[in-house]
Scaffold this motif. Structure first.
Motif, PDB file in Angstrom:
ATOM      1  N   LEU A  29      44.998  44.994  39.900  1.00  0.00           N
ATOM      2  CA  LEU A  29      44.063  43.922  40.224  1.00  0.00           C
ATOM      3  C   LEU A  29      44.839  42.687  40.683  1.00  0.00           C
ATOM      4  CD1 LEU A  29      41.164  42.772  40.138  1.00  0.00           C
ATOM      5  CD2 LEU A  29      41.597  42.166  37.753  1.00  0.00           C
ATOM      6  N   ALA A  51      41.788  45.485  44.453  1.00  0.00           N
ATOM      7  CA  ALA A  51      42.096  46.380  43.340  1.00  0.00           C
ATOM      8  C   ALA A  51      42.032  47.797  43.882  1.00  0.00           C
ATOM      9  CB  ALA A  51      41.102  46.183  42.192  1.00  0.00           C
ATOM     10  N   GLU A  56      35.168  50.265  39.210  1.00  0.00           N
ATOM     11  CA  GLU A  56      34.391  49.079  39.530  1.00  0.00           C
ATOM     12  C   GLU A  56      35.175  47.809  39.196  1.00  0.00           C
ATOM     13  OE1 GLU A  56      29.827  50.656  38.752  1.00  0.00           O
ATOM     14  OE2 GLU A  56      30.888  49.563  37.162  1.00  0.00           O
ATOM     15  N   VAL A  57      34.864  46.764  39.957  1.00  0.00           N
ATOM     16  CA  VAL A  57      35.370  45.431  39.661  1.00  0.00           C
ATOM     17  C   VAL A  57      34.185  44.571  39.247  1.00  0.00           C
ATOM     18  CG1 VAL A  57      36.427  43.338  40.605  1.00  0.00           C
ATOM     19  CG2 VAL A  57      37.362  45.577  41.208  1.00  0.00           C
ATOM     20  N   THR A  58      34.329  43.871  38.130  1.00  0.00           N
ATOM     21  CA  THR A  58      33.263  42.988  37.659  1.00  0.00           C
ATOM     22  C   THR A  58      33.776  41.556  37.593  1.00  0.00           C
ATOM     23  OG1 THR A  58      33.846  43.281  35.319  1.00  0.00           O
ATOM     24  CG2 THR A  58      32.244  44.830  36.278  1.00  0.00           C
ATOM     25  N   ARG A  66      32.679  45.934  47.171  1.00  0.00           N
ATOM     26  CA  ARG A  66      34.036  45.954  47.710  1.00  0.00           C
ATOM     27  C   ARG A  66      34.074  46.792  48.966  1.00  0.00           C
ATOM     28  NH1 ARG A  66      38.581  47.715  44.040  1.00  0.00           N
ATOM     29  NH2 ARG A  66      37.230  49.308  43.134  1.00  0.00           N
ATOM     30  N   GLY A  70      39.093  48.629  48.806  1.00  0.00           N
ATOM     31  CA  GLY A  70      39.142  47.991  47.497  1.00  0.00           C
ATOM     32  C   GLY A  70      39.136  46.479  47.523  1.00  0.00           C
ATOM     33  N   ARG A  88      37.527  41.834  36.079  1.00  0.00           N
ATOM     34  CA  ARG A  88      38.041  43.025  35.415  1.00  0.00           C
ATOM     35  C   ARG A  88      38.002  44.230  36.357  1.00  0.00           C
ATOM     36  NH1 ARG A  88      34.978  41.059  30.792  1.00  0.00           N
ATOM     37  NH2 ARG A  88      36.407  40.450  29.100  1.00  0.00           N
ATOM     38  N   HIS A  89      39.027  45.062  36.219  1.00  0.00           N
ATOM     39  CA  HIS A  89      39.061  46.375  36.858  1.00  0.00           C
ATOM     40  C   HIS A  89      39.694  47.340  35.873  1.00  0.00           C
ATOM     41  CE1 HIS A  89      40.986  49.623  39.306  1.00  0.00           C
ATOM     42  NE2 HIS A  89      39.762  49.640  39.829  1.00  0.00           N
ATOM     43  N   GLU A  90      38.852  48.285  35.383  1.00  0.00           N
ATOM     44  CA  GLU A  90      39.285  49.245  34.365  1.00  0.00           C
ATOM     45  C   GLU A  90      39.926  48.483  33.189  1.00  0.00           C
ATOM     46  OE1 GLU A  90      41.560  52.150  36.552  1.00  0.00           O
ATOM     47  OE2 GLU A  90      39.739  53.138  37.251  1.00  0.00           O
TER      48      GLU A  90
END
Length: 516
Positions: A29, A51, A56-58, A66, A70, A88-90
Motif C-alpha cells: 500500500l 496497492a 479491497e482498499v478501504t 480502483r 490497483g 487499509r489494504h489486507e
C-alpha cells in the motif's frame, strides 16, 4: 503560430493506445498524495495511491474504487480542523491526517490596522489627473483616512462584497465570484493635478475613542507631463502584460529595442504609454524631451521558401501588437502615423491581400489575409528602427506522410530538483513526460517527421533554454509534454491524460484523430 491542420495529422498521439503504459503497482500500500499532516484551505481533498490489484482498499472503512492496475484517487469532503483518513489494504494500514485551515485574511486587533493590509504596499507613480486609490483593513465602524502631503482622503467601507477566485480554479469548475471574507475593508481614491514626490502615505483611524496612525510602505509619485521617461526594451521578447504582476494576461511580446514613454510605475513594473506593463529588469529608462513617435511611409517585402518578410521602416522602434484569426493577422503599430497610401506588396502565393487603417491618432493597423485558412507562425524583430514581420509559410506535407515537417518535443521538468507532479505509485512526472515524449518521437519519425527533443535524458533545463532550442530550429510545431497536478479540490479520479501545450492563436485543441 501552429496549425490545426498539422494537429489533425498527429493529434492521435494524445489518445493512441501505444502511449498508454499503465504504471506497475507497488507490492505494498502506497499513498502518493497528500503527505501526512498536509494543510489546505480547500473543502475537499483527493487521496492518490496504489496497492496490489487483488483485494479491497478501504478509506475509513468504506471500500473505494480502483483501476485494474490497483491505483486509486477518490475525493473526500473536509471539515475545518483535523481530518483523519485510515487507508487499509489486507493487513496493511496507513493513516493520513489533513488539516483544513481558513484562508489567511488580515484582521485588526483593537484600534489598529490589520497587519499587511495598507495599500498600496509598493512604490507607485501615476500621471496627473489619474485616480490613485488607497485601502486598509480596520475595525468595523471606524473613521479611517489617509494623509498624502497636505491632503487628507477619507476611506469608506468598501461596498464590493465579492472576490474573484484564482485563475486555476477553472480546473475544478469552482470559478464563480465568492462572498468577501474580509470585514472592515476601507477604500478611498483621489486625483493629483500637480507632479511631485509625496512620500509614504500616513493612515489614520479613530475607533471607540482611540486613535492610531501607521505609515504605508509605498511612496507616491505623480509624474510630470512635460518630462518624458522613455523605456527601451533590453531583452529579446519582453513579456508585456495587462497589469503589474504575473497574474495578469500576456500581450504580444515586445521586440528588443522597442521604445515607449513610461506613464506609471508599480513596484518593479513599468506601465508604457499604450497600456501594457513590463518588468523594470526588461528595460532601461532615460529622460527625453519628447515621447517616442514615428511616421511610416514605404513598406516592402521579400520571401524565401519558408518565410515572407515584411519591412516597416520607422523613425523609432514603437510598441507592437498582433491579433490573429484563422486566416488573418493584424499588426498594430502604436504611437505611429501612417503615410502609406501606396504599397507595392507584390504577388505572393501565401498572402492574398494586405490593407491598412489608421485606427486613431496613435495607432495604425496592417491586416494580412492568408491564401489558406490557416497560420503557421510569425516573428517580430527590429533591425535598427525597421520592424521586420516574418510570416511562416505552410509546410509541404504529403497526403500520407509528415515528411517536410520539423517538430520540437519538450518533455516537461527534469533533473534532480524539478520532479514535477507524482503519479499514484510515486513515479515522477519528469520521467513519464520523457518516456511519452520518446515514444511520440519514434512514432512521428516513423511517419516522416524530423523531430528535435529539448532533452532526451534526465537533465535540468531552464525555460529560456527550451525556448532557445525552439527558436534555433524554427519547427513546424513545438509541443511541451506534461502530466499536471490538480488543486486539492479537483476531481483526480475523473481527470486523466497527457497535458500537451503548444501555441495557437485561437486556443483550439489538437484534433484527436488518426488520418493515415
Amino acid at each position: 503560430m501552429q496549425s490545426t491542420l498539422l494537429g489533425s495529422l498527429f493529434g492521435f498521439v494524445l489518445t493512441s493506445s501505444f502511449l498508454v503504459q499503465p504504471a506497475i503497482a507497488q507490492s505494498s500500500l502506497f499513498i502518493s498524495y497528500p503527505s501526512n499532516n498536509h494543510e489546505t484551505t480547500s473543502d475537499r481533498i483527493f487521496l492518490i495511491g496504489t496497492a496490489p490489484p487483488t483485494g479491497e482498499v478501504t478509506v475509513n472503512g468504506d471500500v473505494i474504487s480502483r483501476s485494474s492496475q490497483g491505483h486509486f484517487a477518490p475525493s473526500f469532503p473536509l471539515e475545518m480542523g483535523e481530518n483523519r483518513f485510515v487507508i487499509r489494504h489486507e493487513n496493511q494500514e496507513t493513516v493520513i491526517t489533513v488539516r483544513r485551515v481558513t484562508e489567511t485574511v488580515p484582521t485588526p486587533n483593537g484600534a489598529e490596522f490589520a497587519k499587511g493590509s495598507l495599500m498600496p504596499n509598493v512604490d507607485i507613480a501615476r500621471m496627473p489627473g489619474e485616480t490613485v486609490c488607497f485601502s486598509a483593513v480596520a475595525p468595523e465602524n471606524a473613521n479611517v483616512a489617509v494623509r498624502v502631503g497636505d491632503r487628507v482622503i477619507s476611506l469608506l467601507p468598501d461596498p464590493n462584497d465579492v472576490t474573484l477566485p484564482a485563475n486555476n480554479s477553472v480546473l475544478t469548475g469552482q470559478n464563480d465570484p465568492q462572498p468577501r471574507t474580509i470585514a472592515g475593508r476601507y477604500e478611498g481614491c483621489t486625483q493629483f493635478s500637480q507632479p511631485g514626490s509625496f512620500g509614504a502615505p500616513q493612515f489614520e483611524l479613530q475607533w471607540n475613542g482611540q486613535t492610531a496612525t501607521q505609515a504605508g510602505t509605498g511612496d507616491i509619485t505623480i509624474l510630470d507631463r512635460d518630462r518624458f521617461t522613455v523605456a527601451e526594451v533590453t531583452t529579446d521578447g519582453a513579456i508585456a502584460r495587462t497589469g503589474p504582476s504575473t497574474d495578469y494576461s500576456r500581450l504580444t511580446p515586445l521586440p528588443l529595442g522597442t521604445q515607449a514613454s513610461v506613464t506609471g510605475r508599480e513596484g518593479d513594473w513599468l506601465r508604457l504609454d499604450y497600456g501594457a506593463w513590463i518588468r523594470t529588469e526588461e528595460a532601461q529608462t532615460t529622460e527625453s524631451g519628447s515621447p517616442p513617435r514615428s511616421t511610416i511611409r514605404s513598406i516592402r517585402s521579400d520571401r524565401d521558401p519558408n518565410w515572407t518578410r515584411v519591412y516597416f521602416p520607422l523613425q523609432v522602434p514603437v510598441p507592437v501588437e498582433v491579433q490573429q484569426k484563422n486566416d488573418t493577422l493584424t499588426l498594430t503599430l502604436h504611437n505611429t502615423t501612417a503615410q502609406t497610401d501606396f504599397i507595392a506588396f507584390g504577388n505572393n502565393p501565401f498572402i492574398s491581400a494586405m490593407d491598412w487603417e489608421q485606427v486613431d491618432a496613435n495607432r495604425v493597423q496592417y491586416r494580412f489575409q492568408f491564401a489558406q485558412p490557416q497560420q503557421w507562425g510569425y516573428t517580430l524583430d527590429y533591425e535598427g528602427t525597421t520592424l521586420v514581420l516574418s510570416l511562416r509559410h505552410p509546410p509541404q506535407v504529403g497526403p500520407s506522410s509528415l515528411a517536410g515537417t520539423t517538430i520540437v518535443i519538450d518533455p516537461g521538468h527534469g533533473g534532480p530538483e524539478d520532479l514535477g507532479a507524482r503519479g499514484p505509485d510515486g513515479y515522477p512526472e519528469k520521467d513519464v513526460a520523457l518516456r511519452v515524449s520518446q515514444l511520440l518521437r519514434d512514432e512521428l519519425e516513423r511517419r516522416g517527421a524530423t523531430v528535435v527533443m529539448t532533452r532526451d535524458t534526465d537533465i535540468e533545463l531552464w525555460l529560456y533554454e527550451r525556448t532557445d532550442i525552439i527558436a534555433q530550429n524554427e519547427p513546424t510545431i513545438a509541443l511541451s509534454v506534461h502530466y499536471n497536478a490538480l488543486p486539492d479540490s479537483g476531481d483526480a479520479e475523473n481527470t486523466a491524460g497527457v497535458g500537451m501545450f503548444w501555441y495557437h492563436p485561437h486556443r483550439h485543441g489538437l484534433v484527436a484523430k488518426q488520418v493515415f
